[in-house]
Design a protein around this motif. Structure first.
Motif, PDB file in Angstrom:
ATOM      1  N   LYS A 149      -8.280   6.778   3.012  1.00 38.78           N
ATOM      2  CA  LYS A 149      -9.596   6.420   2.467  1.00 38.78           C
ATOM      3  C   LYS A 149     -10.692   7.277   3.090  1.00 38.78           C
ATOM      4  O   LYS A 149     -11.573   7.797   2.392  1.00 38.78           O
ATOM      5  CB  LYS A 149      -9.883   4.937   2.735  1.00 38.78           C
ATOM      6  CG  LYS A 149     -11.269   4.485   2.266  1.00 38.78           C
ATOM      7  CD  LYS A 149     -11.537   3.054   2.673  1.00 38.78           C
ATOM      8  CE  LYS A 149     -12.904   2.590   2.163  1.00 38.78           C
ATOM      9  NZ  LYS A 149     -13.995   3.456   2.670  1.00 38.78           N
ATOM     10  N   GLU A 150     -10.627   7.465   4.412  1.00 40.12           N
ATOM     11  CA  GLU A 150     -11.619   8.292   5.084  1.00 40.12           C
ATOM     12  C   GLU A 150     -11.574   9.722   4.571  1.00 40.12           C
ATOM     13  O   GLU A 150     -12.609  10.355   4.357  1.00 40.12           O
ATOM     14  CB  GLU A 150     -11.385   8.268   6.598  1.00 40.12           C
ATOM     15  CG  GLU A 150     -11.671   6.932   7.255  1.00 40.12           C
ATOM     16  CD  GLU A 150     -11.448   6.982   8.760  1.00 40.12           C
ATOM     17  OE1 GLU A 150     -11.440   8.120   9.304  1.00 40.12           O
ATOM     18  OE2 GLU A 150     -11.283   5.930   9.374  1.00 40.12           O
ATOM     19  N   LEU A 207      -3.270   4.159   5.074  1.00 41.11           N
ATOM     20  CA  LEU A 207      -4.124   4.020   3.905  1.00 41.11           C
ATOM     21  C   LEU A 207      -5.595   4.097   4.315  1.00 41.11           C
ATOM     22  O   LEU A 207      -6.418   4.682   3.598  1.00 41.11           O
ATOM     23  CB  LEU A 207      -3.846   2.695   3.195  1.00 41.11           C
ATOM     24  CG  LEU A 207      -4.667   2.421   1.927  1.00 41.11           C
ATOM     25  CD1 LEU A 207      -4.405   3.484   0.879  1.00 41.11           C
ATOM     26  CD2 LEU A 207      -4.345   1.034   1.373  1.00 41.11           C
ATOM     27  N   SER A 208      -5.908   3.529   5.468  1.00 46.65           N
ATOM     28  CA  SER A 208      -7.288   3.596   5.967  1.00 46.65           C
ATOM     29  C   SER A 208      -7.694   5.046   6.245  1.00 46.65           C
ATOM     30  O   SER A 208      -8.807   5.475   5.934  1.00 46.65           O
ATOM     31  CB  SER A 208      -7.426   2.745   7.235  1.00 46.65           C
ATOM     32  OG  SER A 208      -8.720   2.868   7.785  1.00 46.65           O
ATOM     33  N   SER A 268       0.805  -1.224   0.000  1.00 44.75           N
ATOM     34  CA  SER A 268       0.000   0.000   0.000  1.00 44.75           C
ATOM     35  C   SER A 268       0.839   1.276   0.000  1.00 44.75           C
ATOM     36  O   SER A 268       0.289   2.367   0.120  1.00 44.75           O
ATOM     37  CB  SER A 268      -0.927   0.015   1.205  1.00 44.75           C
ATOM     38  OG  SER A 268      -0.159  -0.018   2.411  1.00 44.75           O
ATOM     39  N   GLU A 277      -5.922   2.533  -5.253  1.00 44.78           N
ATOM     40  CA  GLU A 277      -7.133   2.905  -5.984  1.00 44.78           C
ATOM     41  C   GLU A 277      -8.336   2.111  -5.487  1.00 44.78           C
ATOM     42  O   GLU A 277      -9.425   2.676  -5.289  1.00 44.78           O
ATOM     43  CB  GLU A 277      -6.933   2.670  -7.479  1.00 44.78           C
ATOM     44  CG  GLU A 277      -6.036   3.695  -8.148  1.00 44.78           C
ATOM     45  CD  GLU A 277      -5.904   3.466  -9.641  1.00 44.78           C
ATOM     46  OE1 GLU A 277      -5.506   4.417 -10.346  1.00 44.78           O
ATOM     47  OE2 GLU A 277      -6.186   2.337 -10.107  1.00 44.78           O
ATOM     48  N   CYS A 289     -10.525  10.783   1.622  1.00 47.92           N
ATOM     49  CA  CYS A 289     -11.048  10.828   0.259  1.00 47.92           C
ATOM     50  C   CYS A 289     -12.570  10.702   0.242  1.00 47.92           C
ATOM     51  O   CYS A 289     -13.244  11.320  -0.590  1.00 47.92           O
ATOM     52  CB  CYS A 289     -10.424   9.721  -0.591  1.00 47.92           C
ATOM     53  SG  CYS A 289      -8.665   9.950  -0.942  1.00 47.92           S
ATOM     54  N   ASP A 290     -13.110   9.894   1.167  1.00 43.17           N
ATOM     55  CA  ASP A 290     -14.566   9.741   1.247  1.00 43.17           C
ATOM     56  C   ASP A 290     -15.237  11.036   1.702  1.00 43.17           C
ATOM     57  O   ASP A 290     -16.343  11.358   1.264  1.00 43.17           O
ATOM     58  CB  ASP A 290     -14.936   8.613   2.223  1.00 43.17           C
ATOM     59  CG  ASP A 290     -14.584   7.236   1.676  1.00 43.17           C
ATOM     60  OD1 ASP A 290     -14.400   7.121   0.445  1.00 43.17           O
ATOM     61  OD2 ASP A 290     -14.480   6.289   2.486  1.00 43.17           O
ATOM     62  N   SER A 338      -8.791   0.842  -2.569  1.00 44.86           N
ATOM     63  CA  SER A 338      -9.136   1.233  -1.198  1.00 44.86           C
ATOM     64  C   SER A 338      -9.805   2.604  -1.138  1.00 44.86           C
ATOM     65  O   SER A 338     -10.772   2.798  -0.402  1.00 44.86           O
ATOM     66  CB  SER A 338      -7.882   1.225  -0.324  1.00 44.86           C
ATOM     67  OG  SER A 338      -8.168   1.675   0.980  1.00 44.86           O
ATOM     68  N   THR A 339      -9.282   3.550  -1.912  1.00 45.54           N
ATOM     69  CA  THR A 339      -9.764   4.942  -1.831  1.00 45.54           C
ATOM     70  C   THR A 339     -10.792   5.279  -2.902  1.00 45.54           C
ATOM     71  O   THR A 339     -11.417   6.345  -2.840  1.00 45.54           O
ATOM     72  CB  THR A 339      -8.585   5.919  -1.960  1.00 45.54           C
ATOM     73  OG1 THR A 339      -7.969   5.738  -3.253  1.00 45.54           O
ATOM     74  CG2 THR A 339      -7.556   5.678  -0.872  1.00 45.54           C
ATOM     75  N   ASN A 340     -10.938   4.397  -3.908  1.00 47.75           N
ATOM     76  CA  ASN A 340     -11.822   4.670  -5.044  1.00 47.75           C
ATOM     77  C   ASN A 340     -11.443   5.997  -5.710  1.00 47.75           C
ATOM     78  O   ASN A 340     -12.306   6.777  -6.132  1.00 47.75           O
ATOM     79  CB  ASN A 340     -13.295   4.707  -4.594  1.00 47.75           C
ATOM     80  CG  ASN A 340     -14.253   4.586  -5.778  1.00 47.75           C
ATOM     81  OD1 ASN A 340     -13.916   3.974  -6.793  1.00 47.75           O
ATOM     82  ND2 ASN A 340     -15.425   5.185  -5.645  1.00 47.75           N
ATOM     83  N   THR A 341     -10.133   6.246  -5.791  1.00 43.53           N
ATOM     84  CA  THR A 341      -9.603   7.487  -6.356  1.00 43.53           C
ATOM     85  C   THR A 341      -8.442   7.160  -7.281  1.00 43.53           C
ATOM     86  O   THR A 341      -7.659   6.249  -6.993  1.00 43.53           O
ATOM     87  CB  THR A 341      -9.104   8.437  -5.241  1.00 43.53           C
ATOM     88  OG1 THR A 341     -10.163   8.653  -4.300  1.00 43.53           O
ATOM     89  CG2 THR A 341      -8.653   9.770  -5.818  1.00 43.53           C
TER      90      THR A 341
END
Length: 451
Positions: free
Chosen positions: A92-93, A88-89, A81, A118, A95-96, A120-123
């Motif tokens: 993700k938060e 990374l977690s 990661s 990508e 980016c959300d 994990s973050t959908n980015t």
């Protein structure tokens, strides 16, 4: 401007966590661009703060805006990661909760790392090298520049095709569907290899043309001065001030890529060729150094090199060292021509009047000049420094030309500078600076060597 998460309407505990780990820059509707998060791993191999600052400027040049910068201290980057599972977690938060368009890593990422971040973050995720290649692709104008960029992109993409997963499969992943995917992968690899070979052949032809140009310049005894230096140090501004070259100048990294050559007359009347080259940057991707090697080698043909740096930058001396390192690699270890360190932007540097430009180490053997390419301050001193650094192929002498050899006066004007001319009863008394090769043909007429 730094933004304090505590003033946001989001959960305070979450904001406190963000405050500790992230730098968050405020974006207004008026200047809203592609929202970007920068991530870096500080392993101690380089100055992570300085490097991510450069990455921020690169994103700005590419048309984006950094809204968050994350530096994770680790012994090594995480192979899965990059920044580690916990960070990374948190990413993700973030980016959300925010409108993030792009994540940019300040190091080269493997396809596995890109895919995992990508997923994990959908980015969308890119790395430093991809970003620089993208900027270069948008800036290149000449045929050679475009080919060099494409070659660098293909060489960077080829080893990263494996691991792309379903993106290279016609049927999708899973048992019984691997054949078509592998076929597509191999087809892409063959296509890229063929394209790479084609581009190399084209560049070889262009290189032969450049060699012919260099031989022609050498035959004509043309003196070449190359402008090199850190990107955004003002090289194009200096080129435009000296020659009215019309080179694009912007307060952006890598504003110009293609080399530009123009004529320039020095104070003693000597004509030289001045060449502007592509800018450098710390941790310049290996693919770009190799792809632009033929362009960068313009410096190795020069009689004098001007290493331009931004005197107003706190990283001024570090930038000079980066340029010197790249030059040494081009010259094979030792720079064999005179180098003049040009401290530009002195009009906005706080302490340029008292600054010590005789830096030890890498700068000890090089002459230094302070200038402002924008205002023209110090330009005459720069030209005199170039004049004295060039190989001495001209002399100033006084000649007495018989009247029946008056045609030599016109030749002196063509081969140098006539400072004064006086008609006497014994002939024409001329004070002139001219090429030594020409003066050797009229040495019997020289009555005094001025210098």
């Amino acid at each position: 401007m730094n933004y304090d998460f505590a003033n946001d309407n989001k959960n305070e505990n979450k904001n406190e966590k963000y405050n500790k780990n992230y730098k968050y820059n405020e974006i207004t509707d008026e200047n809203k661009k592609e929202q970007t998060v920068l991530i870096s791993v500080d392993t101690g191999e380089f100055d992570a703060e300085q490097s991510i600052g450069e990455l921020r400027e690169l994103v700005k040049t590419a048309g984006g805006e950094s809204i968050c910068e994350i530096i994770q201290k680790r012994d090594t980057a995480d192979g899965v990661s990059f920044i580690g599972k916990g960070r990374l977690s948190e990413l993700k938060e973030f980016c959300d909760d925010n409108d993030v368009d792009l994540i940019v890593a300040d190091s080269e990422l493997s396809p596995v790392q890109v895919r995992n971040i990508e997923d994990s973050t959908n980015t969308r995720v890119i790395d430093r090298t991809t970003l620089i290649l993208d900027i270069f692709a948008s800036r290149a104008r000449s045929k050679e520049g475009k080919l060099q960029i494409e070659l660098a992109q293909l060489n960077y993409t080829l080893p990263r095709l494996s691991g792309k997963g379903k993106s290279l499969s016609r049927l999708g992943g899973g048992i019984g569907t691997r054949g078509p995917g592998e076929t597509k992968l191999e087809t892409d690899k063959r296509h890229i290899r063929r394209r790479i070979q084609y581009i190399k052949n084209e560049l070889e032809q262009l290189e032969k043309r450049r060699d012919i140009q260099h031989r022609r310049r050498k035959k004509n005894n043309a003196k070449i001065v190359a402008i090199v230096g850190y990107t955004n140090a003002g090289k194009s501004t200096l080129m435009n001030y000296l020659t009215d070259a019309g080179v694009l100048q912007e307060d952006k990294l890598f504003a110009t890529l293609d080399p530009t050559a123009r004529k320039l007359y020095l104070p003693d009347g000597q004509q030289i060729m001045i060449v502007d080259t592509v800018g450098f940057i710390s941790r310049l991707p290996h693919q770009l150094v190799e792809a632009f090697k033929s362009t960068l080698e313009e410096a190795t043909y020069a009689d004098v090199i001007l290493n331009v740096c931004d005197a107003s930058s706190p990283d001024c001396y570090d930038n000079i060292s980066v340029t010197n390192d790249i030059l040494e690699s081009l010259f094979g270890g030792v720079i064999s021509v005179p180098v003049i360190n040009v401290f530009n932007k002195c009009d906005i540097a706080v302490d340029f009047e008292t600054a010590d430009v005789g830096m030890a180490g890498a700068l000890a053997d090089n002459k230094s000049v302070k200038i402002s390419a924008k205002t023209g301050w110090g330009i005459n001193n720069l030209l005199l420094a170039v004049q004295s650094a060039l190989p001495q192929t001209r002399r100033r002498v006084r000649l007495l030309l018989p009247f029946d050899k008056g045609n030599l006066t016109a030749q002196l004007h063509r081969n140098g500078v006539v400072h004064s001319q006086e008609y006497t009863e014994n002939g024409i008394l001329i004070d002139a600076t001219a090429e030594i090769s020409f003066l050797n043909t009229v040495k019997d007429l020289i009555i005094d060597d001025v210098g």
